[in-house]
Structures are given as structure tokens and as C-alpha cells.
Design a protein around this motif. Structure first.
Motif, PDB file in Angstrom:
ATOM      1  N   TYR A  82       0.882  -1.129   0.025  1.00 21.99           N
ATOM      2  CA  TYR A  82      -0.090   0.020  -0.032  1.00 21.99           C
ATOM      3  C   TYR A  82       0.773   1.257   0.234  1.00 21.99           C
ATOM      4  CZ  TYR A  82      -3.293  -3.338   1.076  1.00 21.99           C
ATOM      5  OH  TYR A  82      -4.025  -4.713   1.098  1.00 21.99           O
ATOM      6  N   PRO A  83       1.028   1.773  -1.179  1.00 16.30           N
ATOM      7  CA  PRO A  83       2.090   2.696  -1.252  1.00 16.30           C
ATOM      8  C   PRO A  83       1.674   4.064  -0.555  1.00 16.30           C
ATOM      9  CG  PRO A  83       0.944   2.824  -3.431  1.00 16.30           C
ATOM     10  CD  PRO A  83       0.510   1.539  -2.529  1.00 16.30           C
ATOM     11  N   SER A  84       0.475   4.414  -0.319  1.00 15.79           N
ATOM     12  CA  SER A  84      -0.035   5.708   0.443  1.00 15.79           C
ATOM     13  C   SER A  84      -0.006   5.510   1.957  1.00 15.79           C
ATOM     14  CB  SER A  84      -1.058   6.105  -0.056  1.00 15.79           C
ATOM     15  OG  SER A  84      -1.038   6.422  -1.352  1.00 15.79           O
ATOM     16  N   ALA A  85       0.209   4.385   2.430  1.00 18.51           N
ATOM     17  CA  ALA A  85       0.001   3.943   3.858  1.00 18.51           C
ATOM     18  C   ALA A  85       1.100   4.699   4.606  1.00 18.51           C
ATOM     19  CB  ALA A  85       0.230   2.327   4.064  1.00 18.51           C
ATOM     20  N   ARG A  86       0.602   5.521   5.741  1.00 22.41           N
ATOM     21  CA  ARG A  86       1.239   6.289   6.808  1.00 22.41           C
ATOM     22  C   ARG A  86       1.622   5.526   8.103  1.00 22.41           C
ATOM     23  NH1 ARG A  86      -1.821  10.655   4.518  1.00 22.41           N
ATOM     24  NH2 ARG A  86      -2.856  10.762   6.527  1.00 22.41           N
ATOM     25  N   ARG A  87       0.492   4.972   8.513  1.00 21.46           N
ATOM     26  CA  ARG A  87       0.603   4.264   9.771  1.00 21.46           C
ATOM     27  C   ARG A  87       0.030   2.859   9.747  1.00 21.46           C
ATOM     28  NH1 ARG A  87       1.577   7.858  14.324  1.00 21.46           N
ATOM     29  NH2 ARG A  87       0.602   6.488  15.837  1.00 21.46           N
ATOM     30  N   VAL A  88       0.877   1.847  10.222  1.00 23.11           N
ATOM     31  CA  VAL A  88       0.312   0.631  10.260  1.00 23.11           C
ATOM     32  C   VAL A  88       0.435   0.034  11.840  1.00 23.11           C
ATOM     33  CG1 VAL A  88       0.902  -1.966   9.701  1.00 23.11           C
ATOM     34  CG2 VAL A  88       0.893  -0.126   7.779  1.00 23.11           C
ATOM     35  N   VAL A  89      -0.799  -0.425  12.345  1.00 21.02           N
ATOM     36  CA  VAL A  89      -0.599  -0.901  13.843  1.00 21.02           C
ATOM     37  C   VAL A  89      -0.800  -2.136  13.685  1.00 21.02           C
ATOM     38  CG1 VAL A  89      -2.202  -0.962  15.943  1.00 21.02           C
ATOM     39  CG2 VAL A  89      -1.449   1.172  14.924  1.00 21.02           C
ATOM     40  N   TYR A  90       0.215  -2.843  14.559  1.00 18.28           N
ATOM     41  CA  TYR A  90      -0.107  -4.337  14.714  1.00 18.28           C
ATOM     42  C   TYR A  90      -0.400  -4.877  16.076  1.00 18.28           C
ATOM     43  CZ  TYR A  90       1.718  -9.363  15.260  1.00 18.28           C
ATOM     44  OH  TYR A  90       1.861 -10.591  15.553  1.00 18.28           O
ATOM     45  N   SER A  91      -1.347  -5.546  16.281  1.00 20.61           N
ATOM     46  CA  SER A  91      -1.747  -6.008  17.675  1.00 20.61           C
ATOM     47  C   SER A  91      -2.352  -7.553  17.709  1.00 20.61           C
ATOM     48  CB  SER A  91      -2.845  -5.028  18.081  1.00 20.61           C
ATOM     49  OG  SER A  91      -3.920  -5.356  17.123  1.00 20.61           O
ATOM     50  N   THR A  92      -2.105  -7.972  19.148  1.00 18.30           N
ATOM     51  CA  THR A  92      -2.485  -9.325  19.137  1.00 18.30           C
ATOM     52  C   THR A  92      -3.257  -9.305  20.655  1.00 18.30           C
ATOM     53  OG1 THR A  92      -0.868 -10.345  20.476  1.00 18.30           O
ATOM     54  CG2 THR A  92      -0.583 -10.254  17.894  1.00 18.30           C
ATOM     55  N   CYS A  93      -4.025 -10.258  21.036  1.00 16.74           N
ATOM     56  CA  CYS A  93      -4.486 -10.693  22.288  1.00 16.74           C
ATOM     57  C   CYS A  93      -3.623 -11.862  22.836  1.00 16.74           C
ATOM     58  CB  CYS A  93      -6.074 -10.850  22.342  1.00 16.74           C
ATOM     59  SG  CYS A  93      -6.396 -12.110  21.073  1.00 16.74           S
ATOM     60  N   SER A  94      -2.285 -11.521  22.544  1.00 12.22           N
ATOM     61  CA  SER A  94      -1.537 -12.805  23.126  1.00 12.22           C
ATOM     62  C   SER A  94      -0.169 -12.354  24.093  1.00 12.22           C
ATOM     63  CB  SER A  94      -0.555 -13.318  22.076  1.00 12.22           C
ATOM     64  OG  SER A  94       0.497 -14.276  22.283  1.00 12.22           O
ATOM     65  N   VAL A  95       0.081 -13.089  24.917  1.00  6.78           N
ATOM     66  CA  VAL A  95       1.081 -12.738  25.773  1.00  6.78           C
ATOM     67  C   VAL A  95       2.461 -13.130  25.496  1.00  6.78           C
ATOM     68  CG1 VAL A  95      -0.280 -12.514  27.830  1.00  6.78           C
ATOM     69  CG2 VAL A  95       0.834 -14.535  27.398  1.00  6.78           C
ATOM     70  N   HIS A  96       2.489 -13.971  24.471  1.00  9.60           N
ATOM     71  CA  HIS A  96       3.640 -14.796  24.199  1.00  9.60           C
ATOM     72  C   HIS A  96       4.608 -13.762  23.288  1.00  9.60           C
ATOM     73  CE1 HIS A  96       2.101 -18.439  25.588  1.00  9.60           C
ATOM     74  NE2 HIS A  96       1.226 -18.419  24.745  1.00  9.60           N
ATOM     75  N   SER A  97       5.973 -13.828  23.497  1.00  9.44           N
ATOM     76  CA  SER A  97       6.874 -12.748  22.758  1.00  9.44           C
ATOM     77  C   SER A  97       6.937 -13.367  21.125  1.00  9.44           C
ATOM     78  CB  SER A  97       8.219 -12.597  23.286  1.00  9.44           C
ATOM     79  OG  SER A  97       8.832 -14.083  23.470  1.00  9.44           O
ATOM     80  N   GLU A  98       6.663 -14.513  21.161  1.00 13.18           N
ATOM     81  CA  GLU A  98       7.065 -15.157  19.811  1.00 13.18           C
ATOM     82  C   GLU A  98       6.124 -14.488  18.714  1.00 13.18           C
ATOM     83  OE1 GLU A  98       7.849 -18.700  22.566  1.00 13.18           O
ATOM     84  OE2 GLU A  98       6.724 -16.878  22.482  1.00 13.18           O
ATOM     85  N   GLU A  99       4.982 -14.098  19.248  1.00 15.78           N
ATOM     86  CA  GLU A  99       3.866 -13.531  18.288  1.00 15.78           C
ATOM     87  C   GLU A  99       3.904 -11.930  18.607  1.00 15.78           C
ATOM     88  OE1 GLU A  99      -0.068 -15.812  18.543  1.00 15.78           O
ATOM     89  OE2 GLU A  99       0.742 -16.112  20.730  1.00 15.78           O
TER      90      GLU A  99
END
Length: 454
Positions: A348-365
Motif C-alpha cells: 500500500y504505497p500511500s500507507a502512513r501508519r500500520v498498527v500491529y496487535s494481538t491478544c497474546s502474551v507470548h513474545s513469539e507473536e
């Protein structure tokens, strides 16, 4: 063996799904007391936690026993519902057993029993209207968002403002059953949520009029929050590939007033480029990546899973086998999560912000995925944004360079389910080693100043 709400509703012959949700919430809050009563009555085996007989003379599963016992023993005195679905032999064995509902609820005030959060849905109602209805129904508002102690809230009171999430109301856990059937909830003006799950849209910060992509949208809580943030001039593209979840997502968005702001697409988010025109992709400026995860941060789910499975009686070899399978599952999930996040940062060439989230407590994810992508995309102009640097105390794990830039949430300090959030921000001026340094929020201008002095 795990019954969903509709199956359990048919089993218990309850009049409405909302009544069932309230019943299940009450059973989980009173799990220890109900289990003790069933063991003492000879219904559950003390060693395995499962029904002592499986010949039809008692409910077939632990879950059925617990929920039916709750319906029989802890039904509110004001309820007009009679429990026709309770097994007659179970009712006979529990005859004369009495549990004090007030004592039962308060005895469960453990760290995993979290406040009940509800977000005002501005697509259907305004805060003043919601407050007025709650007041008419006997709820008392407490306006101090900073100083209010969520654990000291008494039944019938609520915090009318939150220090981090706009339009979030906080109720005591004892009011969960009452809220589940409240007209504001059943009508869509209030959305029952966990506070931590409201953090990703707030961190994404889409302005009014923005085009937002929600890559794994079902069941739609964050999509609704985003739709309210972008306003009538903005658009949210909500994507999910599972047919059943997609139908529920689309139905819920229409019912909650977001039909004119959200476009639902049933497809794999990794193949979304085949569905969208280049013009549409160019308009997307904000992306939410909340992919499938282990769900290890959902304390209520872990308690429910324990109730459904019985939990007890597993041997050491079974535990080792389960641990090995869990590690394989985490590795597979982390690989998928990294692929979705990589697609969001690439396609997405115009993307300015991307948020990544999980409902996990594991550092692997969580931190491991973010650090891998931060290293890979530093040369492409993406860096991590420091989220709520002063207002949110719980940060990512310090063992990772990206840790201080990320948010974690949990039942201890934050009084939420376990959650993780990170935000990538496009920095068109960064490149090379300077960009890699900036990816983790470090200063990158000191070297240039030294060159000028020379």
C-alpha cells in the motif's frame, strides 16, 4: 465437547442469547463454588472434574453441569426465568444446596476478574443520551477518570470517562450480567469490549476522512471504532476470509450503524491486491493488522477453556506433548502474523501508519514479529512510533530492542486482558544506517552534528 452459545441455548431452553451470555458469565465468576457444590453432591469426580457417570442420568459434560447448576442455584431473585432445561437428576442431587450469590461474586475478586468495559457507539448514540439512559436505570456516574479506582467501584456505579480511550465506560464486574441484557447493549448503543482491545484504533489515529484497511476484521469491534473515527467522509475496508465470521461481521456492522462507512470484503488479506484496484490501494493511508493469534491474553477464555475441558488428571507425558504442540502452533501463528504485517508494509504505497496487535502474551507473536519486520523495513522508510510514551506504563519486553516502543496490557497494573500493540510509521526521509537506527526510536542526528564541527 465445547458448546457454543447457540448449542448451549438450545440445551438449556433459554428464551434469548443475551440471557445465556449473562448465565455463562455468572457461572465463570462462581466457578470454584459451583465446582465444590457439584463435587460434594456427587455429580463431579474430585480427581478428574468430570461427571461421575456418563449413562444419561446426569448431564454429559462438565460444562453442562456447571452452567445448569448455576441456573438452578444462582438465578437472580428478580428473574422471571424458570430453568426448564436443568437435568432432573441434577436438580434432585442439588436439592437443598444454597449458595449466597453476593458472597459468591465477591469471593471471586481475584486479579483475573476484570472490570466490565463498554464503549459508546457514536454511530447510534451520543454520550449524553447514554448517560441519561443509564441514570434513568439507576446507574450512578463517577466522572474522575484519573483518580477513579476501578476495583473500588460498587454495583450500580461506573466511571464515565477513561484516561486512554474516548467514550469508554467502566463498570464493576458484578454488573456484567445486568449489562449483558441492558437495552443500550442489545440495541447497539453500548459495545461490551475489553479496554485493551480498544487500544489499536486509538494508536492508529486515523483522521476524519481517512481510508482505513482492517485486515482481519471479524468480529468487528475495532472496525466499529474505526468507522466512528473516520467519520462520514472516510471509509473502512473490513476483510475476513472465513465465511461464517464474515457473515456475522457484515450483519453486525449493519446492525450497529456502520453500513455506510464500511465495505466488507470476504477474501484472504494476503491476496487483497487481486480484489482492489490500484486507485483504491493508493487511497489507503492507515492499516490495522490484528491477525489470528493464540488468544493467550484472554483470561476469561482461559478460565472457560478450563471449565470446558476439565483440566485435571493430565499426566506428565501429556503435558510435555501439549507443550510441544503449543510451540509448533506458536511458530505457525508467528509466521502467518509476520506475512500479514509484511504485506501491509509493502502493498500500500500511500500507507502512513500500520498498527500491529494481538491478544497474546507470548513474545513469539509480539516483540519477535515486530523486531523482525522493523529490521527488514528500516531501509524502506518505516520506523516504530513510541506509543503513549507517558500515559501507559506497561511497555514491551526489554529483552527486545523494540520493547520500549510497544505497549503491553495485562490484568495486573492495567486491569485488562493480555494485549500487545506496536505501530509502524512511514518516514520518507530515512534511509540506510540512519533509518535502521531510527527504527527503534534512537537519535540519528548526532553524527551529522559532529561532521559539521569538523
Amino acid at each position: 465437547r465445547r458448546l457454543d452459545y447457540r448449542q448451549a441455548g438450545r440445551l438449556l431452553e433459554l428464551p434469548a442469547p443475551n440471557a445465556l451470555r449473562a448465565l455463562v458469565c455468572r457461572a465463570l465468576r462462581s466457578l470454584n463454588q459451583l465446582e465444590s457444590a457439584l463435587i460434594n453432591a456427587g455429580v463431579l469426580d474430585a480427581a478428574t472434574g468430570r461427571p461421575v457417570v456418563a449413562d444419561g442420568s446426569l448431564p454429559a459434560s462438565r460444562f453442562e453441569c456447571l452452567v445448569q447448576a448455576c441456573d438452578l442455584l444462582l438465578r437472580p431473585a428478580t428473574s422471571s426465568h424458570r430453568p426448564p432445561g436443568v437435568h432432573p437428576h441434577l436438580a434432585e442431587r442439588l436439592r437443598g444446596v444454597r449458595l449466597d450469590s453476593d458472597t459468591t461474586d465477591s469471593s471471586q475478586a481475584q486479579p483475573h476478574q476484570l472490570p466490565r468495559y463498554a464503549r459508546i457507539n457514536r454511530l447510534l448514540a451520543q454520550p449524553a443520551e447514554v448517560r441519561a439512559r443509564l441514570s434513568a436505570d439507576g446507574f450512578v456516574a463517577i466522572d474522575d477518570a484519573e483518580g477513579g479506582d476501578v476495583d473500588s467501584l460498587r454495583p450500580g456505579t461506573y466511571l464515565a470517562a477513561d484516561a486512554h480511550i474516548p467514550d469508554l465506560l467502566t463498570f464493576p464486574a458484578a454488573d456484567s450480567a445486568r449489562l449483558a441484557v441492558h437495552p443500550l447493549v442489545t440495541g447497539g448503543a453500548l459495545c461490551l469490549v475489553d479496554k485493551a482491545s480498544c487500544l489499536p484504533p486509538v494508536c492508529l489515529q486515523p483522521p476524519p476522512g481517512a481510508w482505513v484497511l482492517d485486515t482481519c476484521a471479524a468480529p468487528g469491534n475495532k472496525t466499529l471504532q474505526l468507522a466512528a473515527m473516520v467519520g462520514p467522509a472516510g471509509r473502512v475496508l473490513a476483510v475476513d476470509r472465513d465465511a461464517q465470521r464474515f457473515c456475522e461481521l457484515r450483519r453486525r456492522l449493519v446492525a450497529m450503524g456502520a453500513g455506510d462507512r464500511v465495505r466488507c470484503l470476504r477474501c484472504d488479506c494476503l491476496q487483497l491486491g487481486d480484489w482492489l484496484s490500484q486507485r483504491c490501494r493508493d487511497r489507503i493511508t492507515h492499516i490495522l493488522v490484528d491477525p489470528s493469534c493464540s488468544g493467550s491474553g484472554l483470561t476469561a477464555r482461559s478460565v472457560e477453556r478450563q471449565a470446558l475441558d476439565g483440566g485435571a488428571g493430565a499426566g506428565a507425558s501429556d503435558a510435555e506433548s501439549a507443550a510441544a504442540k503449543e510451540q509448533q502452533r506458536l511458530a505457525s501463528l508467528a509466521n502467518f502474523q509476520a506475512m500479514v504485517l509484511r504485506s501491509a508494509l509493502t502493498d500500500y504505497p500511500s500507507a502512513r501508519r500500520v498498527v500491529y496487535s494481538t491478544c497474546s502474551v507470548h513474545s513469539e507473536e509480539n516483540e519477535a514479529v515486530v523486531q523482525e519486520l522493523a529490521n527488514s523495513f528500516a531501509d524502506k522508510g518505516w520506523r516504530l512510533a513510541r506509543l503513549m510514551k507517558s500515559s501507559w506504563p506497561t511497555r514491551g519486553l526489554s529483552a527486545f530492542d523494540c520493547g520500549p516502543m510497544c505497549l503491553r496490557a495485562g490484568p495486573g497494573t492495567d486491569r485488562t486482558c493480555g494485549f500487545f500493540v506496536a505501530c509502524f510509521k512511514r518516514d520518507t526521509g530515512g534511509s540506510g544506517a540512519a533509518a535502521r537506527t531510527a527504527a527503534f526510536g534512537m537519535r540519528k542526528s548526532s553524527g551529522r552534528r559532529r561532521n559539521r564541527k569538523r
